[in-house]
Design an enzyme around this catalytic site. Structure first.
Site, mmCIF file in Angstrom:
data_model
loop_
_atom_site.group_PDB
_atom_site.id
_atom_site.type_symbol
_atom_site.label_atom_id
_atom_site.label_comp_id
_atom_site.label_asym_id
_atom_site.label_seq_id
_atom_site.Cartn_x
_atom_site.Cartn_y
_atom_site.Cartn_z
ATOM 1 N N ASP A 223 -17.516 22.056 11.042
ATOM 2 C CA ASP A 223 -16.055 21.905 11.145
ATOM 3 C C ASP A 223 -15.549 22.527 12.449
ATOM 4 O O ASP A 223 -14.745 21.943 13.182
ATOM 5 C CB ASP A 223 -15.337 22.481 9.913
ATOM 6 C CG ASP A 223 -15.793 23.881 9.519
ATOM 7 O OD1 ASP A 223 -16.813 24.371 10.074
ATOM 8 O OD2 ASP A 223 -15.142 24.500 8.652
ATOM 9 N N ASP A 251 -19.169 10.183 17.454
ATOM 10 C CA ASP A 251 -17.975 9.350 17.628
ATOM 11 C C ASP A 251 -16.839 10.156 18.254
ATOM 12 O O ASP A 251 -16.113 9.671 19.127
ATOM 13 C CB ASP A 251 -17.486 8.783 16.281
ATOM 14 C CG ASP A 251 -18.043 7.388 15.996
ATOM 15 O OD1 ASP A 251 -19.166 7.097 16.473
ATOM 16 O OD2 ASP A 251 -17.372 6.608 15.310
HETATM 17 MG MG MG Z 1 -21.728 6.110 13.889
#
Ligand code: MG
Ligand code: IPM
Length: 359
Positions: A223, A251
């Site tokens: 996190d 991403d």
């Molecule tokens: Mg992916």
């Protein structure tokens, strides 16, 4: 010896972007790269023809190839397939698993020309160069047992997050060695405050560290790592993490570079056989429009030359050609900004090819 390359265009924008990357590959052949290129079906397009996302013929060709160039898989028309094993994504996961491609390298490099295209402030991302090393054949993606079943009168879904010491060790070594070749900093990302499997992950990374005394190892909870990636991403050099955390963090890292359309990847097994693909998906919303960014796929060819074909000079030439085209102000729609010229997928391919030849 002639090496075999298998091109798997896949679904959505896959065929458009691999077409451009294949032109660069052909230009490398013209410069003496000794490869034989074949094509195959994977994902939804394979399902439509063969009723499965990874037909036996494709798997056989993939096993025989030194390297695979994959576009992307998936699309809404296959999302309603109830049998998960028939979904396009299974084609990709099946290739990774069957070929043992456990080591996934996802470099997030912000080209200075694109610092403005990032959703973060340019000064936060200019000059960014992170390598995410993601474990790709284990973890919760593949753990057993898994499924959806009825318990006490209601349906329950479950997956298993599991890593053996040997799986952690081999990806750890890939990451430590990568750090040795780069900035000598390795951040291992886990959730060791909650999950036993990542307590073991952290222990194994610690055990390996003395063998790489020149690398500074640190640990971060996932996190916090997500937050740090968008707060101060330049603190990272190499990051190593498990399959699912790596999926998510890569991403996020992609957006630091301006667009996920810029991120190539390599997935390697122990023998250097590899699959090369852009980190982005099949983008069904823009498929067939000729506007997709082919650069991540073209840069994946560069990674293929570097990691599976031992042709670093050709790899560099491709990367330099991409840099030149960006310098010239050409952009696909996803990376366009004020003062740049927006071009189509094919025009971007033309420009990279021309720059490659002219260098
Ligand atoms: Mg992916
Ligand atoms: C990726 C993709 C895949 C993954 C999907 C398409 C199965 O998101 O390569 O990051 O989750 O690994």
């Amino acid at each position: 010896m002639t090496q075999k390359i298998l091109v798997l265009p896949g679904d959505g924008i896959g065929p458009e972007i691999t077409a451009q990357a294949s032109r660069i590959l052909a230009a490398c052949q013209a410069r003496g790269l000794d490869v034989e290129v074949d094509e195959g079906l994977v994902g939804g397009s394979a399902y439509d023809v063969h009723g499965e996302p990874l037909p036996a013929e494709t798997l056989e060709k993939a096993k025989a190839a030194r390297a695979i160039l994959l576009g992307a898989v998936g699309g809404p028309q296959w999302d309603k397939l109830e049998d998960l094993a028939k979904r396009p994504e299974k084609g990709l996961l099946g290739l990774r698993k069957n070929l043992g491609l456990f080591g996934n390298l996802r470099p997030a490099i912000t080209y200075p020309q694109l610092a403005d295209a990032s959703s973060l402030k340019p000064e936060l991302v200019a000059g960014l160069d992170i390598m995410i090393v993601r474990e790709l054949t284990g973890g919760i993606y593949f753990g057993q047992p898994r499924g959806i079943e009825v318990r006490n009168g209601e349906r329950v879904g479950f997956n298993t997050y599991v890593y053996s010491e040997s799986e952690i060790e081999r990806i750890g070594r890939v990451a430590f060695e990568m750090a040795q070749k780069r900035g000598k900093k390795l951040c291992s990302v886990d959730k060791a405050n909650v999950l036993e499997v990542t307590i073991l992950w952290r222990e194994v990374m610690e055990r390996l560290a003395p063998e790489y005394p020149d690398v500074e190892l640190s640990h971060m909870y996932v996190d916090n790592a997500a937050m740090q990636l968008v707060r101060a991403p330049k603190q990272f050099d190499v990051m190593v993490t498990g399959n699912m955390f790596g999926d998510i963090l890569s991403d996020a890292a992609a957006m630091l570079t301006g667009s996920i359309g810029m991120l190539p990847s390599a997935s390697l097994n122990e023998s250097g056989q590899g699959m090369y693909e852009p980190c982005h998906g099949s983008a069904p919303d823009i498929a067939g429009k000729g506007i997709a960014n082919p650069l991540a796929t073209i840069l994946s060819v560069a990674m293929m030359l570097r990691y599976s074909l031992d042709e670093p000079a050709l790899a560099q030439r491709i990367e330099d050609a991409v840099g030149k085209v960006l310098d010239d102000g050409l952009r696909t729609a996803d990376i366009a900004s004020k003062g740049t010229r927006t071009v189509s997928t094919a025009e971007m391919g033309d420009a990279v090819l021309a720059a490659f030849e002219a260098l």
